[in-house]
Structures are given as structure tokens and as C-alpha cells.
Design a protein around this motif. Structure first.
Motif, PDB file in Angstrom:
ATOM      1  N   GLN A   1       0.848  -1.181   0.000  1.00 20.34           N
ATOM      2  CA  GLN A   1       0.000   0.000   0.000  1.00 20.34           C
ATOM      3  C   GLN A   1       0.890   1.239   0.000  1.00 20.34           C
ATOM      4  O   GLN A   1       1.973   1.242   0.562  1.00 20.34           O
ATOM      5  CB  GLN A   1      -0.908  -0.004   1.236  1.00 20.34           C
ATOM      6  CG  GLN A   1      -1.964  -1.100   1.209  1.00 20.34           C
ATOM      7  CD  GLN A   1      -2.911  -0.951   0.034  1.00 20.34           C
ATOM      8  OE1 GLN A   1      -3.389   0.147  -0.247  1.00 20.34           O
ATOM      9  NE2 GLN A   1      -3.166  -2.044  -0.666  1.00 20.34           N
TER      10      GLN A   1
ATOM     11  N   TRP B   1       1.625   7.200   2.741  1.00 21.13           N
ATOM     12  CA  TRP B   1       1.193   8.585   2.671  1.00 21.13           C
ATOM     13  C   TRP B   1       2.097   9.445   3.539  1.00 21.13           C
ATOM     14  O   TRP B   1       2.364   9.130   4.698  1.00 21.13           O
ATOM     15  CB  TRP B   1      -0.258   8.707   3.133  1.00 21.13           C
ATOM     16  CG  TRP B   1      -1.218   8.122   2.140  1.00 21.13           C
ATOM     17  CD1 TRP B   1      -1.493   6.803   1.946  1.00 21.13           C
ATOM     18  CD2 TRP B   1      -2.009   8.844   1.195  1.00 21.13           C
ATOM     19  NE1 TRP B   1      -2.406   6.652   0.936  1.00 21.13           N
ATOM     20  CE2 TRP B   1      -2.749   7.883   0.461  1.00 21.13           C
ATOM     21  CE3 TRP B   1      -2.170  10.194   0.908  1.00 21.13           C
ATOM     22  CZ2 TRP B   1      -3.634   8.247  -0.551  1.00 21.13           C
ATOM     23  CZ3 TRP B   1      -3.060  10.560  -0.101  1.00 21.13           C
ATOM     24  CH2 TRP B   1      -3.776   9.597  -0.820  1.00 21.13           C
TER      25      TRP B   1
ATOM     26  N   THR C   1     -10.337   7.005   1.560  1.00 14.50           N
ATOM     27  CA  THR C   1      -8.994   7.504   1.273  1.00 14.50           C
ATOM     28  C   THR C   1      -9.052   8.867   0.598  1.00 14.50           C
ATOM     29  O   THR C   1      -8.289   9.782   0.949  1.00 14.50           O
ATOM     30  CB  THR C   1      -8.242   6.512   0.366  1.00 14.50           C
ATOM     31  OG1 THR C   1      -8.155   5.244   1.023  1.00 14.50           O
ATOM     32  CG2 THR C   1      -6.832   7.005   0.063  1.00 14.50           C
TER      33      THR C   1
ATOM     34  N   TYR D   1      -7.645  12.428   1.971  1.00 19.26           N
ATOM     35  CA  TYR D   1      -6.738  13.242   1.154  1.00 19.26           C
ATOM     36  C   TYR D   1      -7.229  14.679   1.071  1.00 19.26           C
ATOM     37  O   TYR D   1      -6.473  15.632   1.322  1.00 19.26           O
ATOM     38  CB  TYR D   1      -6.636  12.616  -0.237  1.00 19.26           C
ATOM     39  CG  TYR D   1      -6.044  13.504  -1.299  1.00 19.26           C
ATOM     40  CD1 TYR D   1      -4.690  13.793  -1.329  1.00 19.26           C
ATOM     41  CD2 TYR D   1      -6.858  14.048  -2.293  1.00 19.26           C
ATOM     42  CE1 TYR D   1      -4.153  14.616  -2.317  1.00 19.26           C
ATOM     43  CE2 TYR D   1      -6.325  14.857  -3.285  1.00 19.26           C
ATOM     44  CZ  TYR D   1      -4.974  15.141  -3.289  1.00 19.26           C
ATOM     45  OH  TYR D   1      -4.455  15.945  -4.260  1.00 19.26           O
TER      46      TYR D   1
END
Length: 210
Positions: free
Chosen positions: A50, A53, A193, A197
Motif C-alpha cells: 500500500q 502517505w 482515502t 486526502y
């Protein structure tokens, strides 16, 4: 004075970058067929990692946002009736996902930034985004940045099934457009997600300016 001549230029850049980015990668046959009960010398196939971030800070320090890796930057100067406008684009796409995350901004000349009505700018950005991408509006609403600057959130879908969720802000003479462009297939699974963001975007005020 209008800014209609500017937004198609922004959207052209977005389309030229995001069209290829959000295209699905063809699946690869990672596991070779083996005979029943035969010993395998292949290493176990692992799932794709994954994305990690990380907090990204704009080179000029004027915004921060969580990005799935280091975004690619594209700078382009465009001539308009207001003079030369520099468009700044930052885009990132996680591997094996049908989504692209983008931030694009442009500064307006100081005199225009003083006179412009923020809601007019945001409405023009919305209307021209829909027109240029030939999309249908799904939802919209007025919002504000964490430090009080006017904004607008819109969601729209084009004929190819690409869904864009965007938040736009006008702050200190600058228009920010924060977007996630995803396939219809993965839009629901990526909803949390994408929301995270968009929520992570922060305008950093420049002291000494309005």
C-alpha cells in the motif's frame, strides 16, 4: 475582467496528465502454473504494498497535503489577457490503483486578486471544469478552508466513467484546486482515502499579504 481564458488551460493540463494516469494497468500473471503436488521453487507471491502517505509541503510553503509518495511537478507559463500566469501542478498515483491525486494552483496578478469576487472565480472554475471535461455534476457545496478562505466542493463524472471529487479555494490571490480522479469501479472502495486526502489539505497563509 474575466478569467475564462485561463481555466481551459488549467483543465487541458489536468486532462493530459490524468487521462493516462488513471487508466487501469493490465493485470500481470504473477503465478506460473505448476503440476499438482510438485514442489515449488518460486517465492511466495506477495500483495502489492500500500502507498505510504506522507505530508507534502509546497516548494513555496503555501500549502500542505498528504500525498501517496512524492508527487510529480509540472510548471507551465501561459499568456492571458492579465499577463503571464504560471500554473503549478502536482500529481501522484499509487501503483495498481485507478486513481490520481492532484493539486494545481495559479496566482493572479495583485490588482486582479484585489478586485475579484471569490465566489465568481469558484463558480467559473466549476462551470468550465464541467464543460471542458464534458461531465455531469453529481454534487456541490460551499466550504471554507481551515483558516476561513472561501471554497467549493464539487463531484462530477465524465462520459468515460471517471469521477472527480474536487475542492477549490481562493486565498490571497491564489486559486487552489485539489482533486482526486478515480475510475467508477474503484470510486467506492477509495471513498474514505479520497476524503482523507481532501481533508488533509491546508492553506498556509503568507504573512504580509491579504
Amino acid at each position: 475582467m474575466t478569467i475564462k481564458g485561463l481555466f481551459p488551460l488549467i483543465l487541458t493540463i489536468l486532462l493530459s496528465n490524468s487521462t493516462g494516469l488513471v487508466a487501469a494497468n493490465p493485470p500481470k500473471n504473477l503465478v506460473s502454473p505448476t503440476k499438482p503436488k510438485a514442489a515449488s521453487t518460486h517465492k511466495p507471491v506477495t500483495q502489492p504494498l500500500q502507498p505510504k502517505w506522507k505530508l507534502f509541503t509546497a516548494p513555496d510553503g503555501r500549502f500542505t497535503i498528504l500525498m501517496p509518495g512524492v508527487p510529480i511537478r509540472n510548471t507551465q507559463a501561459q499568456k492571458t489577457h492579465m499577463g503571464v500566469i504560471n500554473l503549478q501542478l502536482f500529481v501522484a498515483q499509487p501503483a495498481k490503483q485507478e486513481v490520481a491525486y492532484l493539486v494545481v494552483y495559479n496566482d493572479f496578478p495583485y490588482s486582479y486578486g484585489q478586485m475579484a469576487n471569490p465566489q465568481d472565480i469558484l463558480n467559473q472554475a466549476r462551470d468550465l471544469a464541467l464543460k471542458t471535461t464534458k461531465s455531469n455534476l453529481i454534487s456541490q457545496g460551499n466550504i471554507r478552508s481551515s483558516n476561513g478562505h472561501p471554497g467549493k466542493e464539487i463531484e462530477y463524472i465524465n462520459s468515460a466513467g471517471k469521477i472527480t471529487k474536487a475542492r477549490m479555494y481562493f486565498a490571497q490571490g491564489r486559486l487552489y484546486q485539489v482533486m482526486a480522479v478515480s475510475s467508477k469501479k474503484q470510486h467506492k472502495t477509495l471513498a474514505k482515502t479520497i476524503a482523507g486526502y481532501l481533508n488533509s489539505f491546508q492553506v498556509v497563509l503568507k504573512t504580509g499579504n491579504i
